[in-house]
Design a protein around this motif. Structure first.
Motif, PDB file in Angstrom:
ATOM      1  N   ASP A   5       3.846   1.881   1.707  1.00 23.03           N
ATOM      2  CA  ASP A   5       4.901   1.386   2.087  1.00 23.03           C
ATOM      3  C   ASP A   5       4.045   0.000   2.178  1.00 23.03           C
ATOM      4  O   ASP A   5       3.344  -0.225   2.682  1.00 23.03           O
ATOM      5  CB  ASP A   5       5.331   2.060   2.777  1.00 23.03           C
ATOM      6  N   PRO A   6       4.740  -1.069   1.508  1.00 21.59           N
ATOM      7  CA  PRO A   6       4.464  -2.314   2.205  1.00 21.59           C
ATOM      8  C   PRO A   6       4.625  -3.064   3.837  1.00 21.59           C
ATOM      9  O   PRO A   6       3.879  -3.325   3.910  1.00 21.59           O
ATOM     10  CB  PRO A   6       5.540  -3.368   1.053  1.00 21.59           C
ATOM     11  N   ARG A   7       5.391  -2.347   4.399  1.00 22.18           N
ATOM     12  CA  ARG A   7       6.064  -2.517   5.688  1.00 22.18           C
ATOM     13  C   ARG A   7       4.824  -1.610   6.793  1.00 22.18           C
ATOM     14  O   ARG A   7       4.773  -1.645   7.664  1.00 22.18           O
ATOM     15  CB  ARG A   7       6.872  -1.843   5.803  1.00 22.18           C
ATOM     16  N   ALA A   8       3.973  -0.308   5.660  1.00 22.74           N
ATOM     17  CA  ALA A   8       2.911  -0.020   6.769  1.00 22.74           C
ATOM     18  C   ALA A   8       1.828  -1.102   7.046  1.00 22.74           C
ATOM     19  O   ALA A   8       1.789  -2.032   6.654  1.00 22.74           O
ATOM     20  CB  ALA A   8       2.301   1.367   5.657  1.00 22.74           C
ATOM     21  N   PRO A   9       1.159  -1.238   8.239  1.00 21.05           N
ATOM     22  CA  PRO A   9       0.471  -2.060   8.878  1.00 21.05           C
ATOM     23  C   PRO A   9      -1.210  -1.962   8.026  1.00 21.05           C
ATOM     24  O   PRO A   9      -0.978  -0.979   7.320  1.00 21.05           O
ATOM     25  CB  PRO A   9      -0.100  -1.308  10.238  1.00 21.05           C
ATOM     26  N   LEU A  10      -2.166  -3.029   8.309  1.00 18.78           N
ATOM     27  CA  LEU A  10      -2.839  -3.209   7.644  1.00 18.78           C
ATOM     28  C   LEU A  10      -3.741  -1.973   7.775  1.00 18.78           C
ATOM     29  O   LEU A  10      -3.787  -1.965   9.488  1.00 18.78           O
ATOM     30  CB  LEU A  10      -3.293  -4.509   7.786  1.00 18.78           C
ATOM     31  N   GLN A  11      -4.935  -1.529   7.658  1.00 18.56           N
ATOM     32  CA  GLN A  11      -6.163  -0.828   7.937  1.00 18.56           C
ATOM     33  C   GLN A  11      -7.725  -1.322   7.548  1.00 18.56           C
ATOM     34  O   GLN A  11      -8.647  -0.895   7.930  1.00 18.56           O
ATOM     35  CB  GLN A  11      -5.793   0.865   7.093  1.00 18.56           C
ATOM     36  N   ALA A  38     -11.496   5.877  -8.669  1.00 23.57           N
ATOM     37  CA  ALA A  38     -11.421   4.668  -8.687  1.00 23.57           C
ATOM     38  C   ALA A  38     -10.771   3.950  -7.762  1.00 23.57           C
ATOM     39  O   ALA A  38      -9.883   4.544  -6.574  1.00 23.57           O
ATOM     40  CB  ALA A  38     -10.870   3.965 -10.187  1.00 23.57           C
ATOM     41  N   LEU A  39     -11.599   2.873  -7.565  1.00 21.57           N
ATOM     42  CA  LEU A  39     -11.069   1.606  -6.044  1.00 21.57           C
ATOM     43  C   LEU A  39      -8.880   1.588  -6.424  1.00 21.57           C
ATOM     44  O   LEU A  39      -9.079   0.736  -7.208  1.00 21.57           O
ATOM     45  CB  LEU A  39     -11.827   0.610  -6.429  1.00 21.57           C
ATOM     46  N   PRO A  40      -8.792   1.625  -5.196  1.00 20.52           N
ATOM     47  CA  PRO A  40      -7.177   0.647  -5.763  1.00 20.52           C
ATOM     48  C   PRO A  40      -7.391  -0.461  -5.978  1.00 20.52           C
ATOM     49  O   PRO A  40      -7.976  -1.188  -5.418  1.00 20.52           O
ATOM     50  CB  PRO A  40      -6.744   1.374  -4.057  1.00 20.52           C
ATOM     51  N   LYS A  41      -6.483  -0.747  -5.910  1.00 20.96           N
ATOM     52  CA  LYS A  41      -6.266  -2.194  -6.700  1.00 20.96           C
ATOM     53  C   LYS A  41      -5.849  -3.276  -5.119  1.00 20.96           C
ATOM     54  O   LYS A  41      -5.264  -3.020  -3.957  1.00 20.96           O
ATOM     55  CB  LYS A  41      -4.349  -3.153  -7.173  1.00 20.96           C
ATOM     56  N   SER A  42      -6.131  -4.487  -4.882  1.00 24.29           N
ATOM     57  CA  SER A  42      -6.309  -5.259  -3.945  1.00 24.29           C
ATOM     58  C   SER A  42      -5.205  -5.683  -3.524  1.00 24.29           C
ATOM     59  O   SER A  42      -5.410  -6.350  -4.842  1.00 24.29           O
ATOM     60  CB  SER A  42      -7.369  -5.646  -3.600  1.00 24.29           C
ATOM     61  N   GLN A  43      -5.023  -5.726  -2.928  1.00 24.78           N
ATOM     62  CA  GLN A  43      -3.467  -6.873  -2.302  1.00 24.78           C
ATOM     63  C   GLN A  43      -3.891  -8.065  -1.706  1.00 24.78           C
ATOM     64  O   GLN A  43      -3.841  -7.267  -0.788  1.00 24.78           O
ATOM     65  CB  GLN A  43      -2.646  -5.741  -2.133  1.00 24.78           C
ATOM     66  N   ALA A  47       0.231 -11.561  -1.761  1.00 27.10           N
ATOM     67  CA  ALA A  47       1.621 -10.826  -2.466  1.00 27.10           C
ATOM     68  C   ALA A  47       1.821  -9.143  -1.963  1.00 27.10           C
ATOM     69  O   ALA A  47       3.227  -9.062  -2.115  1.00 27.10           O
ATOM     70  CB  ALA A  47       0.448 -10.192  -4.108  1.00 27.10           C
ATOM     71  N   ARG A  48       1.758  -9.015  -0.566  1.00 29.12           N
ATOM     72  CA  ARG A  48       2.248  -8.345   0.093  1.00 29.12           C
ATOM     73  C   ARG A  48       3.586  -8.893   1.034  1.00 29.12           C
ATOM     74  O   ARG A  48       4.131  -8.351   0.800  1.00 29.12           O
ATOM     75  CB  ARG A  48       1.193  -7.919   1.657  1.00 29.12           C
ATOM     76  N   ARG A  49       3.134 -10.775   0.821  1.00 29.54           N
ATOM     77  CA  ARG A  49       4.722 -11.025   1.302  1.00 29.54           C
ATOM     78  C   ARG A  49       5.480 -11.113   0.753  1.00 29.54           C
ATOM     79  O   ARG A  49       6.311 -11.212   1.117  1.00 29.54           O
ATOM     80  CB  ARG A  49       4.062 -12.322   2.494  1.00 29.54           C
ATOM     81  N   ALA A  50       5.090 -11.240  -1.216  1.00 26.27           N
ATOM     82  CA  ALA A  50       6.134 -11.191  -1.766  1.00 26.27           C
ATOM     83  C   ALA A  50       6.764  -9.860  -2.087  1.00 26.27           C
ATOM     84  O   ALA A  50       8.256  -9.520  -2.140  1.00 26.27           O
ATOM     85  CB  ALA A  50       5.668 -11.740  -3.186  1.00 26.27           C
ATOM     86  N   SER A  51       5.975  -8.785  -1.753  1.00 27.29           N
ATOM     87  CA  SER A  51       6.526  -7.592  -2.596  1.00 27.29           C
ATOM     88  C   SER A  51       7.754  -6.680  -0.931  1.00 27.29           C
ATOM     89  O   SER A  51       8.319  -6.279  -1.085  1.00 27.29           O
ATOM     90  CB  SER A  51       5.272  -6.656  -1.415  1.00 27.29           C
TER      91      SER A  51
END
Length: 140
Positions: A5-11, A38-43, A47-51
């Motif tokens: 979820d893009p609303r989730a706090p950054l970890q 594989a490593l997850p795609k870095s955001q 990009a987080r604000r746009a999503s």
């Protein structure tokens, strides 16, 4: 689940990714290191604000109640949140009544009276002990 979820706090701000990967690899053992994948795609932050800007609120939008460290305690739908706000005055009144009952029983005063009696009649062998080195710097 709020991991995607893009609303989730950054970890990422608590521990860097390489440290989290090392922890995961250490827990898996040597035979299953390939299971990490594989490593997850870095955001990026942009990009987080746009999503977030593109995201439309849906019927399953939840309000997350957290503590001071932003650990989630409960998730409420907006109608549940408004119900809680509506019930808050009654909850506060019940808390005041319970506090008045506790004050009427004077539990703190009884506790202190018990504590003082214990101090008076029970020998505290550590109460007379000298703290520190009494003759520091003296040759004896």
């Amino acid at each position: 689940e709020i991991s995607g979820d893009p609303r989730a706090p950054l970890q990422e701000d608590s521990r860097p990714r390489w440290l989290r990967d090392e922890d995961a690899a250490a827990m898996l053992g040597e035979e299953a290191v390939g299971d990490l994948g594989a490593l997850p795609k870095s955001q990026t932050a942009a990009a987080r604000r746009a999503s977030l800007a593109n995201m439309k609120p849906g019927p399953d939008t939840l309000i997350c109640a957290t503590d001071f460290r932003q650990r989630p305690f409960m998730f409420l739908r907006p109608e549940e949140w408004f119900t809680l706000l509506r019930e808050l005055p009654q909850l506060r009144e019940k808390l005041r009544q319970k506090q008045a009952e506790i004050d009427a029983l004077d539990e703190r005063g009884e506790h202190m009276k018990d504590y003082l009696l214990r101090r008076k009649y029970i020998v505290d062998k550590y109460g007379l002990r000298k703290i520190g080195v009494p003759g520091y710097g003296k040759m004896s």
